[in-house]
Design an enzyme around this catalytic site. Sequence first.
Site, PDB file in Angstrom:
ATOM      1  N   GLU A  80     -12.769   2.441   4.270  1.00  0.00           N
ATOM      2  CA  GLU A  80     -11.793   2.821   5.294  1.00  0.00           C
ATOM      3  C   GLU A  80     -11.829   4.335   5.459  1.00  0.00           C
ATOM      4  O   GLU A  80     -10.939   5.056   5.017  1.00  0.00           O
ATOM      5  CB  GLU A  80     -10.390   2.347   4.907  1.00  0.00           C
ATOM      6  N   GLU A  98       0.822  -1.210   0.000  1.00  0.00           N
ATOM      7  CA  GLU A  98       0.000   0.000   0.000  1.00  0.00           C
ATOM      8  C   GLU A  98       0.856   1.260   0.000  1.00  0.00           C
ATOM      9  O   GLU A  98       1.537   1.550   0.981  1.00  0.00           O
ATOM     10  CB  GLU A  98      -0.924   0.037   1.214  1.00  0.00           C
TER      11      GLU A  98
END
Length: 257
Positions: free
Chosen positions: A237, A139
């Site tokens: 998220e 990520e």
Amino acid sequence: MTLSPAACIEWLFPQSGPDLSDRVVAAKKAGFNAVEFHLWRDKPMSRIAQALTDHGVRVSSFCVDPRRSMIDPAEHDELVQAVRDSIEAGKALGSPPMIVASGFNVPGMTHEEQHANAIVGLRRIADVAEEAGVILLLEPLNNRVELPLIYLSSTSQALDLIETVDSPNLRLLYDMYHSAVMEESVPGVLEGRMHLVHHVQVADTKGRHEPGTGDIDWDAAISELVRMGYDGAIGFEYLPTLPDDESTSTAKARIGL
């Protein structure tokens, strides 16, 4: 294409209480068949696992814990051990994909040196993931708001690293919030490389709240994902600003889920 929502119970459903096993139940009641969270060592893993089983929910991702640098060779052994420990912990959850980030810039080390070190570190943990049959998600994170010292802030560079390591068990987590903060466009960074994307997360700029509260054109962004062939989970998220069910229903409606 069918996109499916996954609730980040690290932040969502706070009204259900601090115990993430209770948030699994709340997520299921709100129509989520998948959940995700961040670090695992401070979580009630056995209770989470039981809640997942009882309610037919899966985990779409969680983070390798502890976080260790892939660009600092001094931390590579600890990174490998963290991946091994997290793989073992993840077995109770069905061995879901696990998230790794680069770590922070190392003083006195050039960008090129850090890039080379990242390849070595990623190759080592990819070998561990291949042996275990687990997917690692690399990520990139923004360096403009939350993490000014983070090394890997470019989606394109993350994909370059994934291509160089060339492991079927190393894929990209594309966080649309971080990408937007870095002023990337969805097709600009993902065109022709969607096969390397395993998971997508959403939150809006500014503030990292529900989709629709900021500047991202969600109709265009989601349409581009679908056009390029993404067919997987969309991790919610974000930091909620609304009551639990209203927040997630609003977010689902805004991105068309």
